[in-house]
Design a protein around this motif. Structure first.
Motif, PDB file in Angstrom:
ATOM      1  N   ARG A 124       0.834  -1.205   0.000  1.00  0.00           N
ATOM      2  CA  ARG A 124       0.000   0.000   0.000  1.00  0.00           C
ATOM      3  C   ARG A 124       0.869   1.256   0.000  1.00  0.00           C
ATOM      4  N   ALA A 125       1.909   1.259   0.832  1.00  0.00           N
ATOM      5  CA  ALA A 125       2.814   2.408   0.892  1.00  0.00           C
ATOM      6  C   ALA A 125       3.498   2.627  -0.451  1.00  0.00           C
ATOM      7  N   ARG A 126       3.978   1.554  -1.055  1.00  0.00           N
ATOM      8  CA  ARG A 126       4.649   1.664  -2.358  1.00  0.00           C
ATOM      9  C   ARG A 126       3.679   2.205  -3.413  1.00  0.00           C
ATOM     10  N   ALA A 127       2.452   1.706  -3.415  1.00  0.00           N
ATOM     11  CA  ALA A 127       1.459   2.162  -4.398  1.00  0.00           C
ATOM     12  C   ALA A 127       1.129   3.639  -4.209  1.00  0.00           C
ATOM     13  N   GLU A 128       0.978   4.074  -2.961  1.00  0.00           N
ATOM     14  CA  GLU A 128       0.695   5.485  -2.708  1.00  0.00           C
ATOM     15  C   GLU A 128       1.843   6.370  -3.190  1.00  0.00           C
ATOM     16  N   ASN A 129       3.061   5.951  -2.898  1.00  0.00           N
ATOM     17  CA  ASN A 129       4.219   6.750  -3.317  1.00  0.00           C
ATOM     18  C   ASN A 129       4.329   6.802  -4.834  1.00  0.00           C
ATOM     19  N   MET A 130       4.135   5.673  -5.493  1.00  0.00           N
ATOM     20  CA  MET A 130       4.267   5.648  -6.947  1.00  0.00           C
ATOM     21  C   MET A 130       3.146   6.403  -7.644  1.00  0.00           C
ATOM     22  N   ALA A 131       1.977   6.493  -7.014  1.00  0.00           N
ATOM     23  CA  ALA A 131       0.898   7.302  -7.588  1.00  0.00           C
ATOM     24  C   ALA A 131       1.299   8.776  -7.615  1.00  0.00           C
ATOM     25  N   LEU A 132       2.075   9.187  -6.624  1.00  0.00           N
ATOM     26  CA  LEU A 132       2.544  10.572  -6.563  1.00  0.00           C
ATOM     27  C   LEU A 132       3.806  10.808  -7.389  1.00  0.00           C
ATOM     28  N   LEU A 133       4.549   9.733  -7.667  1.00  0.00           N
ATOM     29  CA  LEU A 133       5.832   9.840  -8.373  1.00  0.00           C
ATOM     30  C   LEU A 133       5.853   8.917  -9.595  1.00  0.00           C
ATOM     31  N   PRO A 134       4.896   9.077 -10.521  1.00  0.00           N
ATOM     32  CA  PRO A 134       4.793   8.127 -11.635  1.00  0.00           C
ATOM     33  C   PRO A 134       6.002   8.128 -12.564  1.00  0.00           C
ATOM     34  N   ASP A 135       6.718   9.237 -12.634  1.00  0.00           N
ATOM     35  CA  ASP A 135       7.894   9.327 -13.500  1.00  0.00           C
ATOM     36  C   ASP A 135       9.190   9.332 -12.701  1.00  0.00           C
ATOM     37  N   GLY A 136       9.126   8.746 -11.511  1.00  0.00           N
ATOM     38  CA  GLY A 136      10.329   8.672 -10.683  1.00  0.00           C
ATOM     39  C   GLY A 136      10.881  10.043 -10.364  1.00  0.00           C
ATOM     40  N   PRO A 137      12.212  10.180 -10.385  1.00  0.00           N
ATOM     41  CA  PRO A 137      12.814  11.469 -10.042  1.00  0.00           C
ATOM     42  C   PRO A 137      12.520  12.570 -11.059  1.00  0.00           C
ATOM     43  N   ALA A 138      11.956  12.202 -12.213  1.00  0.00           N
ATOM     44  CA  ALA A 138      11.609  13.192 -13.235  1.00  0.00           C
ATOM     45  C   ALA A 138      10.152  13.643 -13.140  1.00  0.00           C
ATOM     46  N   THR A 139       9.428  13.225 -12.112  1.00  0.00           N
ATOM     47  CA  THR A 139       8.025  13.601 -11.965  1.00  0.00           C
ATOM     48  C   THR A 139       7.901  15.120 -11.818  1.00  0.00           C
ATOM     49  N   ALA A 140       7.050  15.705 -12.652  1.00  0.00           N
ATOM     50  CA  ALA A 140       6.839  17.153 -12.617  1.00  0.00           C
ATOM     51  C   ALA A 140       6.304  17.593 -11.262  1.00  0.00           C
ATOM     52  N   ARG A 141       6.763  18.743 -10.793  1.00  0.00           N
ATOM     53  CA  ARG A 141       6.306  19.394  -9.566  1.00  0.00           C
ATOM     54  C   ARG A 141       6.690  18.616  -8.302  1.00  0.00           C
ATOM     55  N   MET A 142       7.617  17.679  -8.443  1.00  0.00           N
ATOM     56  CA  MET A 142       8.143  16.938  -7.297  1.00  0.00           C
ATOM     57  C   MET A 142       9.660  17.098  -7.269  1.00  0.00           C
ATOM     58  N   LEU A 143      10.192  17.294  -6.081  1.00  0.00           N
ATOM     59  CA  LEU A 143      11.636  17.342  -5.892  1.00  0.00           C
ATOM     60  C   LEU A 143      12.036  16.100  -5.112  1.00  0.00           C
ATOM     61  N   THR A 144      12.806  15.218  -5.721  1.00  0.00           N
ATOM     62  CA  THR A 144      13.365  14.064  -5.014  1.00  0.00           C
ATOM     63  C   THR A 144      14.857  14.346  -4.906  1.00  0.00           C
ATOM     64  N   LEU A 145      15.286  14.668  -3.718  1.00  0.00           N
ATOM     65  CA  LEU A 145      16.601  15.270  -3.507  1.00  0.00           C
ATOM     66  C   LEU A 145      17.549  14.369  -2.727  1.00  0.00           C
ATOM     67  N   ARG A 146      18.797  14.407  -3.128  1.00  0.00           N
ATOM     68  CA  ARG A 146      19.882  13.751  -2.402  1.00  0.00           C
ATOM     69  C   ARG A 146      20.707  14.867  -1.766  1.00  0.00           C
ATOM     70  N   GLY A 147      20.862  14.794  -0.457  1.00  0.00           N
ATOM     71  CA  GLY A 147      21.705  15.758   0.247  1.00  0.00           C
ATOM     72  C   GLY A 147      23.133  15.258   0.281  1.00  0.00           C
ATOM     73  N   VAL A 148      24.069  16.141  -0.023  1.00  0.00           N
ATOM     74  CA  VAL A 148      25.485  15.784  -0.006  1.00  0.00           C
ATOM     75  C   VAL A 148      26.256  16.816   0.813  1.00  0.00           C
ATOM     76  N   ASP A 149      27.346  16.341   1.441  1.00  0.00           N
ATOM     77  CA  ASP A 149      28.163  17.251   2.237  1.00  0.00           C
ATOM     78  C   ASP A 149      29.146  18.008   1.345  1.00  0.00           C
ATOM     79  N   ALA A 150      30.029  18.787   1.953  1.00  0.00           N
ATOM     80  CA  ALA A 150      30.975  19.620   1.206  1.00  0.00           C
ATOM     81  C   ALA A 150      31.921  18.792   0.345  1.00  0.00           C
ATOM     82  N   ASP A 151      32.120  17.514   0.691  1.00  0.00           N
ATOM     83  CA  ASP A 151      32.982  16.628  -0.094  1.00  0.00           C
ATOM     84  C   ASP A 151      32.207  15.842  -1.144  1.00  0.00           C
TER      85      ASP A 151
END
Length: 161
Positions: A43-70
């Motif tokens: 259920r959790a996976r289905a809910e998330n994928m409904a909101l993110l149908p195009d993965g990290p390229a889904t319009a109006r969604m930011l799927t972000l990786r935080g990185v340190d100074a290095d």
């Protein structure tokens, strides 16, 4: 103080995050009594994928990786630029997480700051989120960063009265 910048997740990072996120979200829903254990991860996976149908390229969604100074990964976040209940100008923080080995080192606040900056640059005037009442660490982080309670759900168990 820790320094964090954010970038869009790669497809591999996104897929790994989705596996972990579905398991964590399902566990939170089960623990809070909102969902039965049976089928919760699916259920959790289905809910998330409904909101993110195009993965990290889904319009109006930011799927972000935080990185340190290095450039080393420290965490990740997911922001919807359109509020799920239609509040104009308000983005919604669906998920934010500092990786286990980076916790308690100041990266949580730095990641939150970087996410807020990214949402603001994308046009959001405010950022809203939900936090489970049992998550005192997150509540402290958000309160310390200036977040205020705007709605609140409460529950009382009637068993054992």
């Amino acid at each position: 103080m820790a320094t964090v910048s954010v970038r869009t997740m790669t497809r591999q990072e996104f897929d790994e995050w989705q596996d972990e996120l579905a398991a964590e979200y399902a566990a939170e829903q089960i623990a809070s009594g909102r969902w039965p254990a049976e089928g919760a991860v699916e259920r959790a996976r289905a809910e998330n994928m409904a909101l993110l149908p195009d993965g990290p390229a889904t319009a109006r969604m930011l799927t972000l990786r935080g990185v340190d100074a290095d450039g080393e990964p420290v965490g990740r976040a997911w922001v919807g630029l359109d509020h799920p209940r239609g509040a104009p100008g308000i983005a919604f923080l669906y998920d934010i997480e500092v990786l286990e080995p980076k916790r308690r080192l100041g990266y949580g606040r730095a990641l939150l700051d970087a996410v807020e900056d990214a949402a603001g640059r994308a046009g959001a005037a405010a950022l809203e989120l939900n936090v489970f009442g049992s998550n005192s660490g997150a509540i402290g982080l958000y309160s310390g960063a200036g977040y205020e309670v705007v709605t609140q759900q409460m529950r009382k168990s009637l068993h054992g009265r």
